[in-house]
Design a protein around this motif. Structure first.
Motif: not given
Length: 278
Positions: A116, A118, A169, A171
């Motif tokens: 991930s 962000q 963000r 993922d």
């Protein structure tokens, strides 16, 4: 409970693997630094002492690690320790009785990777402390159960629980699964491999507007998987979210307006249309 009688032994082994490397930053004089190669790996099973046959269960094996503090990798599989006859039926003889150095036949296995990215969140430390306090609380506490349910709702409904403090963000995750099945009474073997990539993320158009997407791609069927798009608007004490599943069998469109306070989450106005309304 499962059918039959069980009186036996459960066994398992869990371990980790680390390595020491030279480090100039170590001020203790040893100049050593520990690096985790595998956070955990092991095997589980059981032996039923009262069963008439097939006393030994299948072996469940697993391993997990984290690379560069960013890429999570986990793998698992199952081994069948029993032999099969020419027609593919299991017989009550262990594979290593044939003289083979093997724990069994691999029936299924899977591996998954996730990461991930962000942007920075000014309130990240306070939020991490809140989540840690929830996860470290006693499970018998009623407040703990309520907080766990709220965390589950956040994960299941990302469009209704948007964090406007994070500008963007992303993922990413990848999974690979393998199955090796013997068809009884024929001896035929069916091997199947499935691959799937999923991605979800969001970004802020303005400090009060956020757009997000959850989707994936199925490499087995070569098609886009379940996709959910949402737009959220921060209305100070309230929040509006528009969720859209644009294609697929279960197409859906919904608009939800609800207060931000967790205790008032059930007070909401919702308008939705399901796939059978379209």
């Amino acid at each position: 409970p499962s059918p039959g009688t069980f009186g036996g032994i459960n066994f398992g082994l869990d371990n980790n693997l680390e390595m020491k490397v030279f480090s100039r930053k170590d001020t203790t004089g040893n100049h050593e630094k520990k690096i985790k190669l595998l956070d955990g790996f092991g095997i589980n099973g059981n032996y039923n002492l009262v069963a008439d046959s097939f006393k030994l269960s299948t072996f469940a094996i697993y391993a997990r690690t984290n690379l560069f503090d960013k890429l999570n990798i986990s793998a698992s599989g199952n081994l069948d320790p029993y032999q099969t006859d020419a027609r593919g039926r299991r017989i009550d003889k262990l594979i290593w009785q044939q003289g083979k150095i093997s724990l069994g036949r691999l029936t299924n296995a899977s591996i998954s990777m996730s990461t991930s990215f962000q942007s920075k969140d000014k309130k990240s430390k306070a939020k991490e402390q809140t989540i840690d306090s929830i996860e470290n609380a006693q499970s018998k506490d009623a407040a703990f159960a309520a907080q766990q349910r709220q965390l589950a709702m956040v994960r299941a409904n990302p469009g209704e629980y948007v964090d406007f403090d994070i500008p963007w963000r992303v993922d990413l995750s990848y999974s690979l699964a393998y199955t090796n099945t013997i068809i009884p009474d024929s001896g035929g073997v069916v091997k199947r491999i499935t691959q799937y990539v999923s991605f979800n993320g969001d970004f802020s158009l303005t400090p009060k507007w956020k757009i997000g997407l959850n989707s994936g791609f199925d490499f087995t069927n070569m098609q886009i998987a379940y996709t959910n798009m949402y737009i959220s608007r921060d209305l100070h004490c309230w929040q509006m979210s528009i969720n859209l599943i644009p294609f697929g069998t279960f197409r859906q469109f919904s608009i939800t307006i609800n207060p931000k306070a967790g205790i008032l989450r059930d007070l909401r106005i919702n308008r939705s249309r399901q796939f059978y309304d379209l």
